[in-house]
Design a protein around this motif. Structure first.
Motif, PDB file in Angstrom:
ATOM      1  N   CYS A 335      45.639 -31.720  30.204  1.00  0.00           N
ATOM      2  CA  CYS A 335      45.447 -30.921  31.469  1.00  0.00           C
ATOM      3  C   CYS A 335      45.859 -29.628  30.962  1.00  0.00           C
ATOM      4  N   ARG A 336      45.246 -28.600  30.879  1.00  0.00           N
ATOM      5  CA  ARG A 336      45.844 -27.218  30.490  1.00  0.00           C
ATOM      6  C   ARG A 336      45.485 -26.229  31.265  1.00  0.00           C
ATOM      7  N   ALA A 337      46.593 -25.232  31.477  1.00  0.00           N
ATOM      8  CA  ALA A 337      46.218 -23.918  32.255  1.00  0.00           C
ATOM      9  C   ALA A 337      45.855 -22.639  31.512  1.00  0.00           C
ATOM     10  N   LEU A 338      45.113 -21.744  32.180  1.00  0.00           N
ATOM     11  CA  LEU A 338      45.091 -20.532  31.413  1.00  0.00           C
ATOM     12  C   LEU A 338      46.251 -19.540  32.170  1.00  0.00           C
ATOM     13  N   LEU A 339      47.101 -19.185  31.381  1.00  0.00           N
ATOM     14  CA  LEU A 339      47.958 -18.039  31.690  1.00  0.00           C
ATOM     15  C   LEU A 339      47.830 -16.735  31.512  1.00  0.00           C
ATOM     16  N   PRO A 340      47.472 -15.788  32.503  1.00  0.00           N
ATOM     17  CA  PRO A 340      47.228 -14.390  32.185  1.00  0.00           C
ATOM     18  C   PRO A 340      48.781 -13.686  31.723  1.00  0.00           C
ATOM     19  N   VAL A 341      48.891 -13.276  30.723  1.00  0.00           N
ATOM     20  CA  VAL A 341      49.998 -12.523  30.296  1.00  0.00           C
ATOM     21  C   VAL A 341      49.721 -10.991  30.249  1.00  0.00           C
ATOM     22  N   GLY A 342      50.595 -10.338  31.166  1.00  0.00           N
ATOM     23  CA  GLY A 342      50.583  -9.010  31.388  1.00  0.00           C
ATOM     24  C   GLY A 342      51.520  -8.251  30.516  1.00  0.00           C
ATOM     25  N   PHE A 343      51.099  -6.973  29.794  1.00  0.00           N
ATOM     26  CA  PHE A 343      51.890  -6.514  28.829  1.00  0.00           C
ATOM     27  C   PHE A 343      52.477  -5.070  29.425  1.00  0.00           C
ATOM     28  N   PRO A 344      53.792  -5.022  29.169  1.00  0.00           N
ATOM     29  CA  PRO A 344      54.753  -3.882  29.730  1.00  0.00           C
ATOM     30  C   PRO A 344      53.901  -2.688  29.653  1.00  0.00           C
ATOM     31  N   ARG A 345      54.104  -1.645  30.063  1.00  0.00           N
ATOM     32  CA  ARG A 345      53.289  -0.238  30.076  1.00  0.00           C
ATOM     33  C   ARG A 345      54.582   0.781  29.701  1.00  0.00           C
ATOM     34  N   PRO A 346      54.375   1.777  29.107  1.00  0.00           N
ATOM     35  CA  PRO A 346      55.265   2.437  28.880  1.00  0.00           C
ATOM     36  C   PRO A 346      55.694   3.468  29.944  1.00  0.00           C
ATOM     37  N   ASP A 347      56.643   4.374  30.032  1.00  0.00           N
ATOM     38  CA  ASP A 347      56.589   5.315  31.364  1.00  0.00           C
ATOM     39  C   ASP A 347      55.414   6.222  31.586  1.00  0.00           C
ATOM     40  N   HIS A 348      55.109   6.721  30.322  1.00  0.00           N
ATOM     41  CA  HIS A 348      54.185   7.772  30.482  1.00  0.00           C
ATOM     42  C   HIS A 348      52.749   7.398  30.823  1.00  0.00           C
ATOM     43  N   GLU A 349      52.576   5.806  30.865  1.00  0.00           N
ATOM     44  CA  GLU A 349      51.354   5.465  31.529  1.00  0.00           C
ATOM     45  C   GLU A 349      51.620   5.150  33.083  1.00  0.00           C
ATOM     46  N   THR A 350      52.794   4.736  33.351  1.00  0.00           N
ATOM     47  CA  THR A 350      53.052   4.355  34.624  1.00  0.00           C
ATOM     48  C   THR A 350      53.141   5.366  35.671  1.00  0.00           C
ATOM     49  N   THR A 351      53.594   6.676  35.012  1.00  0.00           N
ATOM     50  CA  THR A 351      53.542   7.795  35.827  1.00  0.00           C
ATOM     51  C   THR A 351      52.209   8.837  35.610  1.00  0.00           C
ATOM     52  N   ARG A 358      44.932  -0.201  35.027  1.00  0.00           N
ATOM     53  CA  ARG A 358      44.374  -0.808  33.795  1.00  0.00           C
ATOM     54  C   ARG A 358      44.416  -2.526  33.829  1.00  0.00           C
ATOM     55  N   ASN A 359      43.774  -2.914  32.826  1.00  0.00           N
ATOM     56  CA  ASN A 359      43.838  -4.364  32.572  1.00  0.00           C
ATOM     57  C   ASN A 359      44.073  -4.534  31.240  1.00  0.00           C
ATOM     58  N   LYS A 360      45.547  -4.683  31.109  1.00  0.00           N
ATOM     59  CA  LYS A 360      46.183  -4.932  29.915  1.00  0.00           C
ATOM     60  C   LYS A 360      46.849  -6.279  29.752  1.00  0.00           C
ATOM     61  N   TRP A 361      46.180  -7.336  29.698  1.00  0.00           N
ATOM     62  CA  TRP A 361      46.489  -8.786  29.726  1.00  0.00           C
ATOM     63  C   TRP A 361      45.822  -9.512  28.871  1.00  0.00           C
ATOM     64  N   ALA A 362      46.136 -10.853  28.735  1.00  0.00           N
ATOM     65  CA  ALA A 362      45.382 -11.637  27.840  1.00  0.00           C
ATOM     66  C   ALA A 362      45.814 -13.246  28.263  1.00  0.00           C
ATOM     67  N   PHE A 363      44.683 -13.999  28.232  1.00  0.00           N
ATOM     68  CA  PHE A 363      44.732 -15.373  28.780  1.00  0.00           C
ATOM     69  C   PHE A 363      45.418 -16.174  27.382  1.00  0.00           C
ATOM     70  N   ILE A 364      46.495 -17.044  27.856  1.00  0.00           N
ATOM     71  CA  ILE A 364      46.852 -18.072  26.737  1.00  0.00           C
ATOM     72  C   ILE A 364      46.808 -19.247  27.367  1.00  0.00           C
ATOM     73  N   SER A 365      46.454 -20.219  26.398  1.00  0.00           N
ATOM     74  CA  SER A 365      46.278 -21.660  26.852  1.00  0.00           C
ATOM     75  C   SER A 365      47.760 -22.495  26.649  1.00  0.00           C
ATOM     76  N   CYS A 366      48.055 -23.166  27.773  1.00  0.00           N
ATOM     77  CA  CYS A 366      49.127 -23.977  27.831  1.00  0.00           C
ATOM     78  C   CYS A 366      48.902 -25.605  28.562  1.00  0.00           C
ATOM     79  N   GLU A 367      49.535 -26.252  27.562  1.00  0.00           N
ATOM     80  CA  GLU A 367      49.353 -27.767  28.034  1.00  0.00           C
ATOM     81  C   GLU A 367      50.319 -27.825  29.249  1.00  0.00           C
ATOM     82  N   PHE A 429      46.855 -20.029  36.319  1.00  0.00           N
ATOM     83  CA  PHE A 429      48.151 -20.078  36.879  1.00  0.00           C
ATOM     84  C   PHE A 429      48.544 -18.620  36.751  1.00  0.00           C
ATOM     85  N   SER A 430      48.629 -17.966  37.956  1.00  0.00           N
ATOM     86  CA  SER A 430      49.188 -16.630  38.068  1.00  0.00           C
ATOM     87  C   SER A 430      50.325 -16.340  38.445  1.00  0.00           C
TER      88      SER A 430
END
Length: 496
Positions: A335-351, A358-367, A429-430
């Motif tokens: 029984c597995r879950a897809l976990l959306p992993v968000g990636f950190p943004r540099p300051d010049h992007e967040t400001t 944006r959508n800077k994330w990826a699904f990973i599969s986890c038992e 699972f988010s």
């Protein structure tokens, strides 16, 4: 003796051939991936140069564009992906529409909130709207009367109202104000099409219009510790080996074995079609300090605790329903879950308001270890699996692949890839961070929060606020009998 020597020599030759074939396969796959990555980057740069003078925003990533045009095959009938971030208020203390004007104007300062996605000759971009856009058109009022259940029923009834169809050229988001004139809480639901932003982007946006009740500004909701999990300390050889391992896992995940047909997972299968019916199962809020004491005592992470309690809830639900698969397979249940992993943004992007969302994330599969019968064994199982994922470049490789390979595939093939991945897993699972102290929204104090998402498969949304962990699981109630008991089992998992 000569025959034995000849046989050994033949075996050695075969081993060399297998090893050579393996190396060749990995090398060819890596070369193709690298070539596709370079081609995609050049294609994006060419598109950017060609459209630089047009009144359009920056090019959307393929992840964002896929959600704008539809990430799944049309015959799967998956509704448009809409994030429903609900903020709750005390009975009789609901903001008015006029109180939300400043919030709307703050949203409109951000490029992706100020226009709609349009498809150009090569890429999707945001077409910026006019400055004269009436802020009141982006708020909608729903009146109800009753207890808290009436408020949640209103949210559920409007959770999937379209943001991309039948609204003219309005941006693909809105503030849905639910005014409960009875004894229940009122709510404001920030409804946003997922092509605009992911969870971490929304956290950054929230910091711009929420304030703490003492008037101090909100900042630093995304902990610095999130960056540490992406720091690599292995040798180059180890990192290359792990990268190739991750690449093989990413490329084969779409053809991996389906999860076992337990009572919980039976609604997800290879011919699945979205039923159009979804119901959020609300979890009882968990004191954050209590959960942190558990994680410190067990020397694990908070996410390990939350994921383990969810696994335990599903295990107990299957036992309650006399699941024959759980009885037969025990700890061998997949029984597995897809976990959306968000990636950190540099300051010049967040400001930069043209890049923040944006959508800077990826699904990973986890038992999930649903078949494990002992709670501590389950926690160790989950901890080891999540630790292994954190210590690998799996998420990074997945991000590169999803931004590189699908754009060069025919649309239907890319959509089928997403479909085949989802139907092999049991849930999504988010988990996103929220404000640690009481906040004000529209001039009113927020007493609770929830994150609802009508996904193709069951979706769990966890968010923290003012010392509490709020959560829910959105499911098809026709597929899961007595699904409300999942909330009870989740709460019990913390105290057992």
């Amino acid at each position: 003796m000569s025959k034995i020597m000849s046989l050994n020599a033949a075996v050695d030759t075969m081993k060399r051939q297998v090893n050579d074939n393996t190396v060749t396969t990995v090398a060819v796959t890596s070369a193709v991936l690298l070539g596709a990555y370079i081609w995609t980057r050049r294609r994006r740069k060419s598109a950017h140069d060609a459209l630089e003078e047009r009144p359009l925003g920056r090019i959307m990533s393929f992840t964002s564009a896929a959600m704008a045009m539809g990430a799944f095959p049309e015959e799967a009938k998956v509704p448009e992906p809409i994030i429903n971030a609900a903020i709750f208020f005390k009975p009789g203390d609901c903001p008015q529409e006029r109180d939300l004007v400043d919030v709307v104007l703050t949203f409109l300062q951000y490029e992706r909130c100020a226009g709609i996605p349009v498809e150009g000759s090569n890429e999707w971009r945001i077409k910026i709207g006019t400055d004269s856009l009436d802020p009141t058109k982006l708020t909608r009022l729903i009146e109800t009367k009753g207890d808290d259940a009436a408020t949640y029923d209103s949210i559920t009834a409007h959770m999937q109202d379209s943001l991309s169809q039948g609204r003219g050229d309005l941006p693909w988001w809105e503030l849905l104000l639910i005014n409960n004139q009875g004894s229940g809480m009122s709510a404001c639901v920030i409804r946003m099409h997922h092509c605009i932003a992911d969870g971490l982007s929304l956290v950054t946006l929230v910091e711009q219009f929420l304030t703490y009740t003492d008037g101090s500004p909100m900042e630093g909701l995304i902990p610095q510790s999130m960056n540490k999990k992406f720091q690599r300390k292995e040798s180059k050889f180890t990192l290359v080996f792990k990268t190739l391992q991750s690449l093989a896992k990413v490329l084969t995940n779409v053809a991996s074995r389906f999860d076992d047909d337990t009572v919980f997972s039976k609604g997800v299968h290879k011919d699945m079609v979205h039923s159009g019916k979804r119901k959020p199962i609300l979890f009882e809020p968990i004191p954050l300090d209590f959960a942190k004491k558990l994680k410190s005592a067990a020397n694990v992470t908070l996410n390990d605790i939350l994921f383990t309690c969810l696994s335990q809830a599903i295990h107990e639900y299957c036992k309650e329903q006399n699941c024959p698969v759980l009885r037969k397979k025990g700890d061998r249940v997949q029984c597995r879950a897809l976990l959306p992993v968000g990636f950190p943004r540099p300051d010049h992007e967040t400001t930069d308001k043209t890049q923040t969302l944006r959508n800077k994330w990826a699904f990973i599969s986890c038992e999930m270890g649903v078949g494990v019968d002992n709670q501590m064994d389950r926690l160790n199982y989950v901890h080891n699996h999540l630790k292994e994922l954190k210590n690998s470049p799996y998420a990074y490789v997945q991000l590169i692949v999803q931004e590189t390979i699908p754009p060069i595939l025919p649309l239907k093939m890319a959509q089928q890839t997403a479909y085949d991945t989802f139907v092999r897993h049991s849930l999504v699972f988010s988990n996103v961070p929220g404000p640690p102290r009481p906040c004000s929204f529209g001039g009113k104090e927020a007493v609770g929060v929830q994150m609802f998402f009508n996904n193709f498969i069951p979706q769990v949304g966890i968010i923290s606020y003012r010392g509490q962990i709020f959560g829910n699981m959105t499911v098809d109630p026709d597929v899961l009998p007595n699904c409300e008991s999942l909330a009870y089992h989740y709460s019990q998992a913390f105290v057992n």
